[in-house]
Design a protein around this motif. Sequence first.
Motif, mmCIF file in Angstrom:
data_model
loop_
_atom_site.group_PDB
_atom_site.id
_atom_site.type_symbol
_atom_site.label_atom_id
_atom_site.label_comp_id
_atom_site.label_asym_id
_atom_site.label_seq_id
_atom_site.Cartn_x
_atom_site.Cartn_y
_atom_site.Cartn_z
ATOM 1 N N PRO A 52 0.800 -1.234 0.000
ATOM 2 C CA PRO A 52 0.000 0.000 0.000
ATOM 3 C C PRO A 52 0.831 1.282 0.000
ATOM 4 C CG PRO A 52 -0.974 -1.576 1.490
ATOM 5 C CD PRO A 52 0.343 -2.155 1.047
ATOM 6 N N THR A 53 2.059 1.230 0.484
ATOM 7 C CA THR A 53 2.888 2.440 0.497
ATOM 8 C C THR A 53 3.460 2.774 -0.874
ATOM 9 O OG1 THR A 53 4.907 1.231 1.107
ATOM 10 C CG2 THR A 53 3.550 2.084 2.917
ATOM 11 N N LEU A 54 3.326 1.875 -1.831
ATOM 12 C CA LEU A 54 3.846 2.118 -3.174
ATOM 13 C C LEU A 54 3.237 3.369 -3.792
ATOM 14 C CD1 LEU A 54 5.536 1.239 -5.625
ATOM 15 C CD2 LEU A 54 3.650 -0.234 -6.308
ATOM 16 N N THR A 55 1.949 3.593 -3.579
ATOM 17 C CA THR A 55 1.287 4.756 -4.174
ATOM 18 C C THR A 55 1.447 6.021 -3.333
ATOM 19 O OG1 THR A 55 -0.799 4.105 -3.130
ATOM 20 C CG2 THR A 55 -0.442 3.404 -5.404
ATOM 21 N N THR A 56 1.697 5.875 -2.058
ATOM 22 C CA THR A 56 1.768 7.054 -1.193
ATOM 23 C C THR A 56 3.190 7.471 -0.834
ATOM 24 O OG1 THR A 56 1.521 5.652 0.775
ATOM 25 C CG2 THR A 56 -0.494 6.600 -0.161
ATOM 26 N N ASP A 57 4.119 6.517 -0.787
ATOM 27 C CA ASP A 57 5.501 6.808 -0.374
ATOM 28 C C ASP A 57 6.452 5.889 -1.132
ATOM 29 O OD1 ASP A 57 7.826 7.528 0.950
ATOM 30 O OD2 ASP A 57 7.315 6.498 2.812
ATOM 31 N N LYS A 58 6.734 6.253 -2.383
ATOM 32 C CA LYS A 58 7.555 5.385 -3.247
ATOM 33 C C LYS A 58 8.944 5.137 -2.661
ATOM 34 C CE LYS A 58 8.350 4.253 -7.942
ATOM 35 N NZ LYS A 58 7.901 2.905 -8.028
ATOM 36 N N ALA A 59 9.572 6.164 -2.094
ATOM 37 C CA ALA A 59 10.909 5.993 -1.512
ATOM 38 C C ALA A 59 10.858 5.051 -0.309
ATOM 39 C CB ALA A 59 11.485 7.343 -1.111
ATOM 40 N N GLY A 60 9.848 5.193 0.523
ATOM 41 C CA GLY A 60 9.682 4.307 1.669
ATOM 42 C C GLY A 60 9.434 2.870 1.228
ATOM 43 N N TYR A 61 8.614 2.709 0.187
ATOM 44 C CA TYR A 61 8.346 1.372 -0.352
ATOM 45 C C TYR A 61 9.645 0.741 -0.848
ATOM 46 C CZ TYR A 61 6.907 -2.242 -3.631
ATOM 47 O OH TYR A 61 6.785 -3.437 -4.303
ATOM 48 N N THR A 62 10.421 1.502 -1.590
ATOM 49 C CA THR A 62 11.678 0.978 -2.140
ATOM 50 C C THR A 62 12.634 0.571 -1.022
ATOM 51 O OG1 THR A 62 11.410 2.364 -4.099
ATOM 52 C CG2 THR A 62 13.612 1.516 -3.681
ATOM 53 N N ALA A 63 12.731 1.387 0.008
ATOM 54 C CA ALA A 63 13.620 1.079 1.127
ATOM 55 C C ALA A 63 13.167 -0.192 1.854
ATOM 56 C CB ALA A 63 13.670 2.251 2.101
ATOM 57 N N LYS A 64 11.866 -0.298 2.103
ATOM 58 C CA LYS A 64 11.348 -1.484 2.798
ATOM 59 C C LYS A 64 11.508 -2.742 1.944
ATOM 60 C CE LYS A 64 8.037 1.042 5.600
ATOM 61 N NZ LYS A 64 6.625 1.373 5.789
ATOM 62 N N MET A 65 11.309 -2.616 0.640
ATOM 63 C CA MET A 65 11.459 -3.777 -0.234
ATOM 64 C C MET A 65 12.933 -4.181 -0.361
ATOM 65 S SD MET A 65 8.754 -5.276 -1.027
ATOM 66 C CE MET A 65 9.498 -6.434 -2.162
ATOM 67 N N THR A 66 13.835 -3.221 -0.302
ATOM 68 C CA THR A 66 15.262 -3.552 -0.319
ATOM 69 C C THR A 66 15.613 -4.367 0.914
ATOM 70 O OG1 THR A 66 15.791 -1.580 -1.612
ATOM 71 C CG2 THR A 66 17.599 -2.574 -0.360
ATOM 72 N N THR A 67 15.108 -3.955 2.063
ATOM 73 C CA THR A 67 15.331 -4.700 3.306
ATOM 74 C C THR A 67 14.711 -6.091 3.211
ATOM 75 O OG1 THR A 67 15.341 -2.648 4.556
ATOM 76 C CG2 THR A 67 14.948 -4.667 5.802
ATOM 77 N N ASN A 68 13.503 -6.173 2.678
ATOM 78 C CA ASN A 68 12.803 -7.450 2.515
ATOM 79 C C ASN A 68 13.595 -8.375 1.579
ATOM 80 O OD1 ASN A 68 10.626 -9.225 2.941
ATOM 81 N ND2 ASN A 68 9.513 -8.431 1.177
ATOM 82 N N ARG A 69 14.102 -7.829 0.485
ATOM 83 C CA ARG A 69 14.881 -8.608 -0.486
ATOM 84 C C ARG A 69 16.171 -9.148 0.158
ATOM 85 N NH1 ARG A 69 14.080 -5.388 -4.177
ATOM 86 N NH2 ARG A 69 15.757 -3.896 -3.826
ATOM 87 N N GLN A 70 16.857 -8.286 0.899
ATOM 88 C CA GLN A 70 18.097 -8.703 1.560
ATOM 89 C C GLN A 70 17.827 -9.771 2.617
ATOM 90 O OE1 GLN A 70 19.444 -4.851 2.811
ATOM 91 N NE2 GLN A 70 20.635 -4.514 0.942
#
Length: 146
Positions: A90-108
Amino acid sequence: MKKKLLITAVLLGTFSFSNAQSIGDITKAANTATSAANAANTVAKSFNVATIANEVMALLGPKLKLSQAQIPAVTALVNETLNKKKNILPTLTTDKAGYTAKMTTNRQSFLTKMKNTISKEQFTALTALLPKSAAAVANPLVQLLY
């Protein structure tokens, strides 16, 4: 006396007009926020964890030559990662930078846990399969990791 009354009426009218304008702005902002939240919820609801997990496992199982003992552990890890993504989505549409940071952590986190679950050779094969970005050729790993 009439002048004071007229001045008071003009001031009162001006204040009323100003308040009406700001209420309109607040209403517009609230409607925009509501529509963004609805769009984010729609994206999250359409993200089918089970389907994507099956696609990922159909790819990883044969490519990594997972053993019968490894399959449940990798499946659980894939499901965990997809569920985390669904919560972040849900943060993809409201906070793209936050989404990217959280997904980077999730990926790692996924890669670290996979490294502990599979052999060194399998991990090497996995890194060769990983997409370099979300724009990579569509495969289930893009949906899992980006």
